[in-house]
Design a protein around this motif. Sequence first.
Motif, PDB file in Angstrom:
ATOM      1  N   ARG A  99       0.841  -1.198   0.000  1.00 60.07           N
ATOM      2  CA  ARG A  99       0.000   0.000   0.000  1.00 60.07           C
ATOM      3  C   ARG A  99       0.880   1.254   0.000  1.00 60.07           C
ATOM      4  N   TRP A 100       1.937   1.214   0.792  1.00 64.43           N
ATOM      5  CA  TRP A 100       2.878   2.344   0.817  1.00 64.43           C
ATOM      6  C   TRP A 100       3.491   2.557  -0.570  1.00 64.43           C
ATOM      7  N   ALA A 101       3.877   1.458  -1.236  1.00 65.65           N
ATOM      8  CA  ALA A 101       4.474   1.575  -2.564  1.00 65.65           C
ATOM      9  C   ALA A 101       3.478   2.165  -3.567  1.00 65.65           C
ATOM     10  N   LEU A 102       2.200   1.770  -3.478  1.00 58.87           N
ATOM     11  CA  LEU A 102       1.188   2.326  -4.377  1.00 58.87           C
ATOM     12  C   LEU A 102       1.003   3.828  -4.137  1.00 58.87           C
ATOM     13  N   GLN A 103       1.079   4.220  -2.881  1.00 57.68           N
ATOM     14  CA  GLN A 103       0.990   5.656  -2.577  1.00 57.68           C
ATOM     15  C   GLN A 103       2.161   6.424  -3.197  1.00 57.68           C
ATOM     16  N   GLN A 104       3.352   5.825  -3.145  1.00 59.36           N
ATOM     17  CA  GLN A 104       4.516   6.485  -3.742  1.00 59.36           C
ATOM     18  C   GLN A 104       4.401   6.537  -5.259  1.00 59.36           C
ATOM     19  N   LEU A 105       3.895   5.458  -5.861  1.00 55.00           N
ATOM     20  CA  LEU A 105       3.737   5.420  -7.319  1.00 55.00           C
ATOM     21  C   LEU A 105       2.750   6.475  -7.814  1.00 55.00           C
ATOM     22  N   ALA A 106       1.865   6.907  -6.939  1.00 56.70           N
ATOM     23  CA  ALA A 106       0.900   7.937  -7.324  1.00 56.70           C
ATOM     24  C   ALA A 106       1.511   9.336  -7.319  1.00 56.70           C
ATOM     25  N   THR A 107       2.742   9.477  -6.817  1.00 57.70           N
ATOM     26  CA  THR A 107       3.409  10.780  -6.789  1.00 57.70           C
ATOM     27  C   THR A 107       4.241  10.968  -8.041  1.00 57.70           C
ATOM     28  N   ALA A 108       4.571  12.223  -8.330  1.00 58.03           N
ATOM     29  CA  ALA A 108       5.380  12.518  -9.529  1.00 58.03           C
ATOM     30  C   ALA A 108       6.784  11.933  -9.405  1.00 58.03           C
ATOM     31  N   ARG A 109       7.341  11.902  -8.201  1.00 56.70           N
ATOM     32  CA  ARG A 109       8.717  11.430  -8.018  1.00 56.70           C
ATOM     33  C   ARG A 109       8.871   9.959  -8.379  1.00 56.70           C
ATOM     34  N   PHE A 110       7.917   9.127  -8.012  1.00 48.81           N
ATOM     35  CA  PHE A 110       8.033   7.673  -8.214  1.00 48.81           C
ATOM     36  C   PHE A 110       7.045   7.137  -9.247  1.00 48.81           C
TER      37      PHE A 110
END
Length: 423
Positions: free
Chosen positions: A371-382
């Motif tokens: 879930r944490w990784a999906l949250q990061q993937l939703a950001t421009a950086r990742f």
Amino acid sequence: MSDANSPLSWVTAVMAGRPRSPQHIDGPASDRFAWEEAAEHSTVIQRLIHDHQGQWPAFPALLQDVFQAFYKLQPTLREPDAVDPASAANRPYVEQILQEPTTQETRTQTPLDELASAVATIVAGQKLAEQIAAHPDLDQAMQQHIPPPPTAQGALAKAARRAVQAAGDEAHAVQNQLMQWGLDTAALQTMPPGERLTMAQTLMQPRFRQMADLIGRLRNLARARQGGALRHLRDEFYRVTQGQDLSRVLPVEWAALTDPLRQLDFGRRFLEGQLVQYDVRPIPRQGRGPVLCAIDCSGSMHGASMEWASAVGLALMDTARRQKRDFGAVFFNGDIVAEFVFPKGKAAPHDILRFAQIGAEGGTCFEPPLRWALQQLATARFKNADITVITDGASRLAPDFRTTLITQKRAWGFRIFSILIGG
């Protein structure tokens, strides 16, 4: 004209009333700052002073002289009458240390470096204390504040030589450790000397030495694998054209060599560059996206497995730093334990140490880190990152979350890699 009536007699009077220094190595008062800060923040130095100051009151001054012997650009000795008589027993040790060839070798990496000088001083001080305590003449002379007798000169030289050798080995080992961990020298200089010394002492513990060895091996393996992949993917065939490059001629052209008349035609078209051949172009280098890493720190990872997992994570971080890729990592057991985000893979030294100190405890659940990784993937950086999960086991996902994960994976096009630690 008598000295009393000399125009400079006031200088002599001031110098006569000036307190003598406990240090044999000369220098301005500002030279004390680096030593005082290191001694204030190092429990090892404080313990070394506490354990021996009662028996040898001049031992703290000896430690400071040893530090200055490594730290100063050009250490020079004060005149004996400018030194406090209470430190008279220290002078032979300081002189012997400055004369040792090993001191000059060690000084190639210690001048004006508070960390390297403090590390060398700690080890040298420990070795000197051992040697002095083991030799009665040296011990008695230190207690009486007098230089050792001539009969003890051999023991004194041996003590100084062993102290300097041990100091040089430790300073070199610390420098290697910092390099293995990928710690930037410039970033270290921004840290207070006391914090740098604490970090160096932590990295010299057996667990961190073993982890540094793993990091080095994984880093070398990654570089070798990346180099081999690039060599094998240099170019590709993408159209048919005419030319005279025999390495790319179509098989149908070679069939002409089986007939004597067609051989002549083959030769003519070869000279004129009219053979049918493949054209090639370089394969575009794929963009290197961000890195997301999830590291299992559940109870079953305790010990060597946790060292391996942390080393793999740090090796991935090193790769991201060298390739200027954003790096994010999360440690998990049944929940999120710690999060790290390093733009372009650049991490502060204390963050790297915190990364390596995460312990193993609790159960295992893959849903929180994913879930944490999906949250990061939703950001421009990742946005274009892939996910790497480092674990020693398996864990079921709730059906609804598994459906969400697969849907997002297809929509965003990311990949999930797993690295299994152990069996």
